[in-house]
Scaffold this active site. Structure first.
Site, PDB file in Angstrom:
ATOM      1  CB  SER A   1      -0.863  -0.019   1.274  1.00 42.28           C
ATOM      2  OG  SER A   1      -1.435   1.244   1.517  1.00 42.28           O
TER       3      SER A   1
ATOM      4  CE1 TYR B   1      -3.832  -2.679   5.811  1.00 46.51           C
ATOM      5  CE2 TYR B   1      -3.400  -0.360   5.344  1.00 46.51           C
ATOM      6  CZ  TYR B   1      -3.674  -1.645   4.900  1.00 46.51           C
ATOM      7  OH  TYR B   1      -3.771  -1.894   3.559  1.00 46.51           O
TER       8      TYR B   1
ATOM      9  CE  LYS C   1      -1.401  -4.314   3.473  1.00 47.26           C
ATOM     10  NZ  LYS C   1      -1.756  -5.654   2.993  1.00 47.26           N
TER      11      LYS C   1
HETATM   12  P1  NAD Z   1     -10.997  -7.069   1.424  1.00 49.43           P
HETATM   13  O1  NAD Z   1     -11.214  -7.084   2.900  1.00 49.43           O
HETATM   14  O2  NAD Z   1     -12.161  -6.843   0.545  1.00 49.43           O
HETATM   15  O3  NAD Z   1     -10.278  -8.427   0.972  1.00 49.43           O
HETATM   16  C1  NAD Z   1      -9.418  -9.150   1.818  1.00 49.43           C
HETATM   17  C2  NAD Z   1      -9.886 -10.598   1.814  1.00 49.43           C
HETATM   18  O4  NAD Z   1      -8.996 -11.379   2.634  1.00 49.43           O
HETATM   19  C3  NAD Z   1     -11.285 -10.766   2.388  1.00 49.43           C
HETATM   20  O5  NAD Z   1     -12.058 -11.548   1.492  1.00 49.43           O
HETATM   21  C4  NAD Z   1     -11.061 -11.487   3.721  1.00 49.43           C
HETATM   22  O6  NAD Z   1     -12.138 -12.363   4.029  1.00 49.43           O
HETATM   23  C5  NAD Z   1      -9.767 -12.233   3.458  1.00 49.43           C
HETATM   24  N1  NAD Z   1      -8.913 -12.495   4.631  1.00 49.43           N
HETATM   25  C6  NAD Z   1      -8.530 -11.611   5.597  1.00 49.43           C
HETATM   26  N2  NAD Z   1      -7.728 -12.239   6.479  1.00 49.43           N
HETATM   27  C7  NAD Z   1      -7.591 -13.529   6.056  1.00 49.43           C
HETATM   28  C8  NAD Z   1      -6.891 -14.663   6.545  1.00 49.43           C
HETATM   29  N3  NAD Z   1      -6.170 -14.609   7.682  1.00 49.43           N
HETATM   30  N4  NAD Z   1      -6.974 -15.837   5.880  1.00 49.43           N
HETATM   31  C9  NAD Z   1      -7.732 -15.916   4.736  1.00 49.43           C
HETATM   32  N5  NAD Z   1      -8.427 -14.876   4.229  1.00 49.43           N
HETATM   33  C10 NAD Z   1      -8.353 -13.702   4.891  1.00 49.43           C
HETATM   34  O7  NAD Z   1      -9.856  -5.980   1.130  1.00 49.43           O
HETATM   35  P2  NAD Z   1      -9.347  -5.394  -0.252  1.00 49.43           P
HETATM   36  O8  NAD Z   1      -9.710  -3.958  -0.300  1.00 49.43           O
HETATM   37  O9  NAD Z   1      -9.713  -6.295  -1.363  1.00 49.43           O
HETATM   38  O10 NAD Z   1      -7.775  -5.457   0.022  1.00 49.43           O
HETATM   39  C11 NAD Z   1      -6.989  -6.568  -0.396  1.00 49.43           C
HETATM   40  C12 NAD Z   1      -5.552  -6.349   0.060  1.00 49.43           C
HETATM   41  O11 NAD Z   1      -5.086  -5.112  -0.493  1.00 49.43           O
HETATM   42  C13 NAD Z   1      -5.374  -6.228   1.559  1.00 49.43           C
HETATM   43  O12 NAD Z   1      -4.165  -6.865   1.919  1.00 49.43           O
HETATM   44  C14 NAD Z   1      -5.276  -4.737   1.796  1.00 49.43           C
HETATM   45  O13 NAD Z   1      -4.529  -4.428   2.935  1.00 49.43           O
HETATM   46  C15 NAD Z   1      -4.570  -4.286   0.532  1.00 49.43           C
HETATM   47  N6  NAD Z   1      -4.813  -2.879   0.200  1.00 49.43           N
HETATM   48  C16 NAD Z   1      -6.086  -2.423   0.082  1.00 49.43           C
HETATM   49  C17 NAD Z   1      -6.319  -1.066  -0.206  1.00 49.43           C
HETATM   50  C18 NAD Z   1      -7.725  -0.526  -0.319  1.00 49.43           C
HETATM   51  O14 NAD Z   1      -7.887   0.697  -0.229  1.00 49.43           O
HETATM   52  N7  NAD Z   1      -8.750  -1.346  -0.518  1.00 49.43           N
HETATM   53  C19 NAD Z   1      -5.233  -0.195  -0.377  1.00 49.43           C
HETATM   54  C20 NAD Z   1      -3.943  -0.703  -0.281  1.00 49.43           C
HETATM   55  C21 NAD Z   1      -3.735  -2.059   0.019  1.00 49.43           C
HETATM   56  N1  UFG Z   2     -12.227  11.693   3.217  1.00 48.54           N
HETATM   57  C1  UFG Z   2     -13.247  12.564   3.524  1.00 48.54           C
HETATM   58  N2  UFG Z   2     -14.395  12.046   4.032  1.00 48.54           N
HETATM   59  C2  UFG Z   2     -14.568  10.703   4.262  1.00 48.54           C
HETATM   60  C3  UFG Z   2     -13.514   9.833   3.946  1.00 48.54           C
HETATM   61  C4  UFG Z   2     -12.348  10.368   3.435  1.00 48.54           C
HETATM   62  O1  UFG Z   2     -13.133  13.764   3.335  1.00 48.54           O
HETATM   63  O2  UFG Z   2     -15.638  10.298   4.740  1.00 48.54           O
HETATM   64  C5  UFG Z   2     -11.004  12.253   2.600  1.00 48.54           C
HETATM   65  C6  UFG Z   2      -9.723  11.962   3.371  1.00 48.54           C
HETATM   66  O3  UFG Z   2      -9.470  12.980   4.302  1.00 48.54           O
HETATM   67  C7  UFG Z   2      -8.696  11.898   2.228  1.00 48.54           C
HETATM   68  C8  UFG Z   2      -9.501  11.355   1.039  1.00 48.54           C
HETATM   69  O4  UFG Z   2     -10.861  11.606   1.344  1.00 48.54           O
HETATM   70  O5  UFG Z   2      -8.283  13.211   1.905  1.00 48.54           O
HETATM   71  C9  UFG Z   2      -9.316   9.862   0.828  1.00 48.54           C
HETATM   72  O6  UFG Z   2      -9.571   9.159   2.042  1.00 48.54           O
HETATM   73  P1  UFG Z   2      -9.736   7.580   2.083  1.00 48.54           P
HETATM   74  O7  UFG Z   2     -10.076   7.197   3.497  1.00 48.54           O
HETATM   75  O8  UFG Z   2     -10.644   7.121   1.015  1.00 48.54           O
HETATM   76  O9  UFG Z   2      -8.275   7.056   1.694  1.00 48.54           O
HETATM   77  P2  UFG Z   2      -6.892   7.310   2.435  1.00 48.54           P
HETATM   78  O10 UFG Z   2      -5.971   7.849   1.388  1.00 48.54           O
HETATM   79  O11 UFG Z   2      -7.027   8.074   3.681  1.00 48.54           O
HETATM   80  O12 UFG Z   2      -6.525   5.832   2.883  1.00 48.54           O
HETATM   81  C10 UFG Z   2      -6.157   4.878   1.928  1.00 48.54           C
HETATM   82  C11 UFG Z   2      -6.438   3.449   2.396  1.00 48.54           C
HETATM   83  C12 UFG Z   2      -5.655   3.131   3.627  1.00 48.54           C
HETATM   84  C13 UFG Z   2      -4.220   3.405   3.397  1.00 48.54           C
HETATM   85  C14 UFG Z   2      -4.029   4.835   2.926  1.00 48.54           C
HETATM   86  C15 UFG Z   2      -2.635   5.219   2.612  1.00 48.54           C
HETATM   87  O13 UFG Z   2      -7.797   3.314   2.690  1.00 48.54           O
HETATM   88  O14 UFG Z   2      -5.785   1.757   3.907  1.00 48.54           O
HETATM   89  O15 UFG Z   2      -4.800   5.016   1.734  1.00 48.54           O
HETATM   90  O16 UFG Z   2      -2.218   4.513   1.501  1.00 48.54           O
HETATM   91  F1  UFG Z   2      -3.518   3.212   4.550  1.00 48.54           F
END
Ligand code: NAD
Ligand code: UFG
Length: 342
Positions: A129, A153, A157
């Protein structure tokens, strides 16, 4: 053989990014087995994946930390490479429950890596991330920027990246891609799969779609006094289908690369909170009431990538713009107002 059509294990493949990636992997000719404990997903996702892709991936319900289960899965399916999404991802929850996050994400990944090593499987794409850049010192963010974290969190990573990189040094048969995602949004254009947060969303786009569908009143805009063009936070939103394709490209790229490699996946374009709300309104012709509130603690003013390294090494570039992201997020939410629970 790495780089050809392969048998792949996708951990967390029933989740938001995983499900979109499974569709692209199937489309690229790979065979997929999913390992997911369904802690944040639903089995109906597998039906939708098979409806969209024409192929039903195998789902094994279980935990990445369950060594016995993982051993039997690896023996039965003999995957050649792994795409590792499984993990918990809520920043606020990680502050309240750090041990759960370190256990699930870090200890779970160590256990998975031990089982992979025992089965001679040493190619893995990891969901990292942009959070590993902490508070970025300069923009756009390149892969050589310092890696550190501002919450548990993010620390999971950072630690997992270090574990992968140490392993790669210990034995040059390992091939790792750490894909550092910027802000994944959007949904498959079919409107059949998308993001389905369990509670009130933490992230901006799912919050906007819930306001649009009438489940929430108005968007809280967290601060309009940042040093950005309109004062609201700027992020690099990336369409989840583009992100999914980045994983297909990373699997290919590991075919002729050993060692640990980090790639930023984003568009390189920064979009403010107000720009995202206004684009959503105009492309979908739906009102999004909002209110300016104080900053959210821990938020950074602006974050966006320089996508050059991914383009050069992976031959990958995001195709969708913010209008597509808004259109497809709304198509998913409006057709599935209560997500997969409908
Ligand atoms: P998500 O929660 O939709 O998907 C994660 C999946 O992993 C889920 O289906 C959950 O049931 C499964 N899971 C969690 N722990 C587990 C375990 N111990 N064993 C087996 N399955 C398990 O999340 P997502 O948004 O699809 O994110 C996927 C990955 O990408 C995550 O590692 C997350 O940290 C990373 N990521 C997400 C974002 C974002 O904004 N969505 C940003 C950067 C990184
Ligand atoms: N924001 C609002 N209102 C909301 C939610 C978010 O104004 O209800 C704003 C935040 O302040 C930020 C932007 O919208 O300026 C994006 O916020 P998000 O929560 O959608 O995303 P972030 O960039 O804060 O967080 C994301 C992932 C995290 C990760 C982070 C850094 O969700 O898991 O990027 O990579 F850690």
């Amino acid at each position: 053989m790495v780089g050809d059509h392969m048998r792949l294990l996708v951990t967390g493949g029933a989740g938001y990014i995983g499900s979109h990636t499974v569709i692209e992997l199937i489309g690229a000719g790979h065979d997929v087995v999913i390992l997911d404990n369904l802690s944040n997903s639903h089995t109906v996702v597998i039906d939708r994946i098979s409806e969209i892709s024409g192929t039903r991936p195998t789902l094994v319900v279980g935990d990445i930390g369950d060594a016995e289960l993982v051993d039997s899965l690896l023996s039965e399916h003999s995957p050649e490479a792994v795409v590792h999404f499984a993990g918990l991802k809520a920043v606020g929850e990680s502050v309240a429950q750090p041990l759960r996050y370190y256990r699930n994400n870090v200890a779970g990944t160590i256990s998975l890596l031990e089982r992979l090593d025992a089965h001679d499987i040493r190619t893995l794409v990891f969901s990292s991330s942009a959070t590993v850049y902490g508070e970025p010192e300069s923009l756009p963010i390149t892969e050589d920027a310092p890696v550190w974290s501002v919450n548990p969190y993010g620390e999971t990573k950072v630690q997992i990246e270090h574990i992968l990189s140490d392993l790669a040094v210990s034995d040059d048969r390992w091939r790792f891609a750490a894909l550092r995602y910027f802000n994944p949004v959007g949904a498959h254009p079919s409107g059949r799969i998308g993001e389905d947060p369990p509670d009130i969303p933490n992230n901006l786009m799912p919050y906007i779609t819930q306001v649009a569908v009438g489940a929430l009143d108005r968007v809280m805009v967290f601060g309009d006094d940042y040093d950005t063009p309109d004062g609201t936070g700027v992020r690099d939103y990336i369409h989840v289908v583009d992100l999914a394709r980045g994983h297909v490209a990373a699997i290919d790229a590991l075919g002729d690369r050993s060692g640990f490699h980090a790639w930023n996946l984003g568009t390189g374009v920064g979009t403010s909170v107000l720009e995202l709300i206004n684009t959503f309104r105009s492309v979908n012709e739906v009102d999004i009431p909002y209110e300016i509130t104080p900053r959210r603690p821990g938020d950074t003013a602006a974050s966006y990538t320089d996508p050059a390294k991914a383009e050069r090494d992976l031959g990958w570039k995001a195709q969708h713009d913010v209008a597509d992201m808004c259109r497809h997020s709304w198509r998913w939410q409006s057709r599935n107002p209560t997500g997969y629970r409908g």
